[in-house]
Design an enzyme around this catalytic site. Structure first.
Site, short mmCIF file in Angstrom:
data_model
loop_
_atom_site.label_atom_id
_atom_site.label_comp_id
_atom_site.label_asym_id
_atom_site.label_seq_id
_atom_site.Cartn_x
_atom_site.Cartn_y
_atom_site.Cartn_z
N LYS A 151 2.38 0.06 16.17
CA LYS A 151 2.81 -1.28 15.77
C LYS A 151 1.93 -2.36 16.37
O LYS A 151 1.67 -3.37 15.74
CB LYS A 151 4.27 -1.53 16.19
CG LYS A 151 5.29 -0.79 15.33
CD LYS A 151 6.68 -1.34 15.60
CE LYS A 151 7.72 -0.65 14.73
NZ LYS A 151 9.09 -1.08 15.06
N LYS B 96 6.39 9.80 1.91
CA LYS B 96 7.83 9.52 1.99
C LYS B 96 8.19 8.24 1.25
O LYS B 96 7.44 7.26 1.32
CB LYS B 96 8.21 9.32 3.47
CG LYS B 96 9.02 10.44 4.02
CD LYS B 96 9.39 10.30 5.48
CE LYS B 96 9.72 8.95 6.04
NZ LYS B 96 10.49 8.99 7.29
N LYS C 44 10.18 1.58 2.75
CA LYS C 44 10.54 0.23 2.33
C LYS C 44 9.35 -0.72 2.24
O LYS C 44 9.53 -1.90 2.02
CB LYS C 44 11.64 -0.34 3.22
CG LYS C 44 11.46 -0.21 4.69
CD LYS C 44 12.80 -0.53 5.36
CE LYS C 44 12.87 -0.08 6.78
NZ LYS C 44 14.24 -0.08 7.29
#
Ligand code: AMP
Ligand code: TRP
Length: 326
Positions: free
Chosen positions: A111, A192, A195
């Site tokens: 991140k 996968k 979102k």
């Protein structure tokens, strides 16, 4: 009875992968274990965000969790920031976890590499997560594979705390569901379902209307050999449709495959099965949206139940670590 704790971040929209990979297990587990589920809004503060949007996402997610079947009379469902023990507990965790341990966290590395602004809390995030878990005397933490390292840290911190300050915390363990429960992107069936915004056409959102669901399933990527068979390596697109259909109708993908010889009918039935799976969830969601007081009450009760447990565990930890009683 074993106690289970899990948390979910109020960021982005909930999709079919979250539902079939995580939330349906949560709904089932609430009847088998003493279950505590938390919308982790404090974790969402670790990255730049819009204040109004965070508030909206938090209440949207809480509503959705009730709509999918978490029963506030059966489990404990609450919003993390409503129970101040989490923030306070995180400090004790930061003082017990080492800097070296935190530096090894893969999620922080990933991140922080991509971010313009890296908050201090993004680095100490696993300490807050450890507090979430340990404050409920949690035995099991159901999470995706990517969260295993954070749960291991919570475990290590619990062991270290108990070793230094005497028996205080229950030592938790991660429970990772089998990879078979994974829902893949309809446009890129080797990744996968997620979102991220660039996956819009390949991602079915739990609140998508029936027309959008049907369109996305009909446009799903398959292959050109025209044979309906469950074979993830050779036929990822068709296999993904089969496993979605199977999950919606309580069969195995191999069983579902026997009913089809062509892609058209497979897609039509898969779209219909998803629409039917989501219909009652959406209906309940909209009812709750029309009755905001009901949600306020559900979350207030959830916070009170959560606080009854976490405040006593936090008191125990504060006493044992050497803080003077008030
Ligand atoms: P995330 O939204 O990625 O933080 O995931 C929340 C939960 O949903 C985690 O427990 C994940 O394991 C699960 N999940 C996310 N995406 C999928 C997917 N495509 N298939 C199955 N489970 C998923
Ligand atoms: N970090 C988790 C995630 O991103 C969410 C989370 C916060 C969590 N606290 C938790 C999960 C405690 C399990 C237990 O998915």
């Amino acid at each position: 009875m074993a106690r289970v704790f899990s948390g979910i971040q109020p960021t982005g929209d909930v999709h079919l992968g979250n539902l079939l990979g995580a939330l349906v297990h949560w709904v089932r587990a609430q009847h088998e274990h003493e279950s505590v589920y938390c919308v982790v809004d404090l974790h969402a503060l670790t990255v730049p965000h819009d204040a109004e949007e965070l508030r909206r996402s938090t209440s949207r997610l809480a509503r959705l969790l009730v709509a999918v079947g978490l029963d506030p009379d059966v489990c404990t469902l609450f919003v993390q920031s409503h129970v101040h023990e989490h923030a306070e507990g995180a400090w004790l965790m930061e003082c017990t976890a080492s800097y070296g341990e935190m530096k090894r966290m893969v999620q922080f590395k990933e991140k922080s590499e991509k971010a313009d602004f890296v908050s201090t809390a993004l680095f100490t995030y696993p300490a807050l997560q450890a507090a979430d878990i340990l404050l409920y005397d949690t035995d099991e933490v159901p999470v995706g594979e990517d969260q295993r390292q954070h749960v291991e840290l919570a475990r290590d911190v619990a062991l270290r705390f108990n070793h230094h300050y005497g028996d205080t915390f229950v030592v938790p363990r991660a429970v990772v569901p089998p990879a078979g429960a994974r829902v893949m992107d309809l446009q890129q069936p080797t990744s996968k379902m997620s979102k991220s915004a660039d996956a819009a056409a390949g991602t079915i959102l739990v609140l998508d209307d029936p027309a959008a669901i049907t369109r996305k399933v009909k446009r799903a990527v398959t292959d050109t050999d025209g044979e309906v068979r469950y074979d993830v390596a050779a036929k990822p697109g068709v296999s993904n449709l089969l496993s979605i259909l199977a999950a919606c109708t309580g069969r195995t993908p191999e069983e579902a495959a026997r009913d089809y010889t062509q892609y058209g009918p497979l897609k039509a039935d898969t779209a219909e099965a998803v629409v039917e799976l989501l219909r009652p969830i959406q209906q309940r969601y909209h009812e709750l949206e029309d009755d905001p007081d009901a949600m306020v009450e559900i979350l207030a009760k959830g916070a009170a139940k959560a606080q009854a447990v976490s405040s006593s565990v936090l008191d125990r930890a504060k006493r044992n670590i050497g803080l003077l009683a008030r």
